[in-house]
Design a protein around this motif. Structure first.
Motif, PDB file in Angstrom:
ATOM      1  N   ILE A  51       0.831  -1.219   0.000  1.00 18.09           N
ATOM      2  CA  ILE A  51       0.000   0.000   0.000  1.00 18.09           C
ATOM      3  C   ILE A  51       0.861   1.264   0.000  1.00 18.09           C
ATOM      4  O   ILE A  51       0.397   2.321  -0.374  1.00 18.09           O
ATOM      5  N   GLN A  55      -1.250   6.224  -3.404  1.00 14.68           N
ATOM      6  CA  GLN A  55      -1.764   7.275  -2.528  1.00 14.68           C
ATOM      7  C   GLN A  55      -3.280   7.167  -2.433  1.00 14.68           C
ATOM      8  O   GLN A  55      -3.923   6.709  -3.371  1.00 14.68           O
ATOM      9  N   GLY A  56      -3.823   7.615  -1.323  1.00 19.15           N
ATOM     10  CA  GLY A  56      -5.290   7.678  -1.207  1.00 19.15           C
ATOM     11  C   GLY A  56      -5.840   6.455  -0.497  1.00 19.15           C
ATOM     12  O   GLY A  56      -5.412   5.332  -0.744  1.00 19.15           O
ATOM     13  N   ARG A  57      -6.840   6.717   0.363  1.00 14.71           N
ATOM     14  CA  ARG A  57      -7.431   5.641   1.169  1.00 14.71           C
ATOM     15  C   ARG A  57      -8.005   4.528   0.315  1.00 14.71           C
ATOM     16  O   ARG A  57      -7.800   3.354   0.574  1.00 14.71           O
ATOM     17  N   TRP A  58      -8.746   4.920  -0.746  1.00 15.93           N
ATOM     18  CA  TRP A  58      -9.446   3.904  -1.532  1.00 15.93           C
ATOM     19  C   TRP A  58      -8.485   3.026  -2.293  1.00 15.93           C
ATOM     20  O   TRP A  58      -8.629   1.802  -2.347  1.00 15.93           O
ATOM     21  N   ARG A  59      -7.468   3.632  -2.897  1.00 13.38           N
ATOM     22  CA  ARG A  59      -6.507   2.819  -3.643  1.00 13.38           C
ATOM     23  C   ARG A  59      -5.771   1.873  -2.699  1.00 13.38           C
ATOM     24  O   ARG A  59      -5.494   0.730  -3.036  1.00 13.38           O
ATOM     25  N   ARG A  60      -5.465   2.371  -1.499  1.00 13.74           N
ATOM     26  CA  ARG A  60      -4.758   1.508  -0.537  1.00 13.74           C
ATOM     27  C   ARG A  60      -5.641   0.340  -0.123  1.00 13.74           C
ATOM     28  O   ARG A  60      -5.171  -0.801  -0.027  1.00 13.74           O
ATOM     29  N   ALA A  61      -6.939   0.628   0.117  1.00 12.76           N
ATOM     30  CA  ALA A  61      -7.856  -0.450   0.519  1.00 12.76           C
ATOM     31  C   ALA A  61      -7.984  -1.473  -0.612  1.00 12.76           C
ATOM     32  O   ALA A  61      -7.936  -2.691  -0.378  1.00 12.76           O
ATOM     33  N   ARG A 195      -7.484  13.115  -9.107  1.00 11.69           N
ATOM     34  CA  ARG A 195      -6.539  12.476  -8.191  1.00 11.69           C
ATOM     35  C   ARG A 195      -5.393  13.441  -7.905  1.00 11.69           C
ATOM     36  O   ARG A 195      -5.185  14.399  -8.658  1.00 11.69           O
ATOM     37  N   GLU A 220     -10.425  18.974  -3.198  1.00 13.03           N
ATOM     38  CA  GLU A 220      -9.578  18.068  -2.404  1.00 13.03           C
ATOM     39  C   GLU A 220      -8.086  18.093  -2.750  1.00 13.03           C
ATOM     40  O   GLU A 220      -7.259  18.159  -1.880  1.00 13.03           O
ATOM     41  N   ARG A 238     -14.147  19.145   2.391  1.00 15.40           N
ATOM     42  CA  ARG A 238     -12.947  18.930   1.597  1.00 15.40           C
ATOM     43  C   ARG A 238     -12.461  20.286   1.105  1.00 15.40           C
ATOM     44  O   ARG A 238     -13.286  21.106   0.701  1.00 15.40           O
TER      45      ARG A 238
END
Ligand SMILES: C[S@@+](CC[C@H](N)C(=O)[O-])C[C@H]1O[C@@H](n2cnc3c(N)ncnc32)[C@H](O)[C@@H]1O
Length: 257
Positions: A51, A55-61, A195, A220, A238
């Protein structure tokens, strides 16, 4: 060689490579005599460690969950047939064509997410572009700020384009287009919600094409290292980053009109 590395690190290629490596690691460990728990655990850990590459919460999840989910689907005894994966992937590609993946997933602008924009950038009956208008939520918020504006939305995904057209057809012009391939020259404001890595090229495009005094507005994400002209921020919202196009060097303000 460097270009190949950079291409591999781009989303979503990087996720596909990591999931493939996780599967290869599991199979390799099983063949080397490791137990199923150890092999699966090691593959899950690989996804978790990877992870840091995105970058970013969603991509990491998505990165971390890709291997465990695929493993659950193919687990012997699983009620879910393995072709379901293929079907899910196809559905995702239809709604969300690959070209759009690099820029942004489908997150709509939240209600009241652009509050204060019209005071910060006072424009008389402007033409405003939502570059990548998704489901139309950003256009709805832009309309709330600039009721007299001529609003234009473009979107690459056919299905999102249709949805956006359906929601905004009475007061906005919606079409399917690539935000990078169209000209931004005729807009007093271009709004994007994409992004972090989209911002630098977007700002470059805006500076090349947009007129002095017009605005690039990003929800954002800001352009690293470049000071915005204004930022709208507050608790629970945001940030909205606003970049006004500069006057050409050596041109005095009163000569412009
Ligand atoms: C985070 S969503 C934002 C949607 C909308 N602007 C809003 O704020 O509600 C980003 C959208 O940009 C679209 N998109 C990504 N790359 C694009 C491209 N190159 N050309 C056109 N649309 C693109 C995606 O399909 C997605 O619907």
């Amino acid at each position: 060689m460097k270009a190949l590395w950079l291409a591999m690190l781009r989303w979503p290629t990087v996720a596909l490579i990591v999931w493939g490596c996780a599967w290869a690691l599991r199979i390799g460990l099983l063949q080397a005599g490791a137990g199923s728990g150890l092999a699966t655990g090691a593959a899950v850990c690989l996804g978790l460690l990877a992870i840091v590459l995105v970058q970013g919460r969603w991509r990491r999840a998505i990165m971390a969950l890709g291997f465990p989910l695929s493993w659950l689907l193919v687990l012997p005894g699983s009620q879910l047939p393995s072709w379901l994966w293929l079907l899910l992937l196809l559905a995702l590609i239809v709604v969300y064509p690959l070209r759009a993946w690099r820029d942004a997933p489908w997150f709509p602008t939240p209600a009241d997410g652009l509050q204060g924009l019209a005071e910060a950038a006072q424009l008389q009956a402007p033409r405003i572009l939502d570059a990548g208008c998704g489901s139309g939520a950003g256009l709805i918020e832009l309309r709330a700020q600039y009721p007299d504006a001529e609003l234009v939305g473009i979107e690459w995904s056919v299905w999102l384009c249709l949805l956006s057209w359906w929601r905004c057809r009475r007061w906005a012009r919606i079409s399917r287009a690539d935000l990078w391939k169209m000209s931004w020259a005729d807009y007093q404001m271009v709004y994007i919600f994409q992004r972090p890595e989209t911002l630098a090229p977007a700002l470059e495009k805006a500076r090349e094409e947009m007129r002095p005094g017009s605005w690039l507005v990003s929800l954002e994400f800001s352009a690293a290292g470049l000071a915005p002209t204004k930022v709208l921020q507050g608790a629970g919202r945001r940030p909205v980053w606003m970049y006004q196009m500069p006057e050409p060097v050596g041109r005095s303000r009163h000569k412009r009109n």
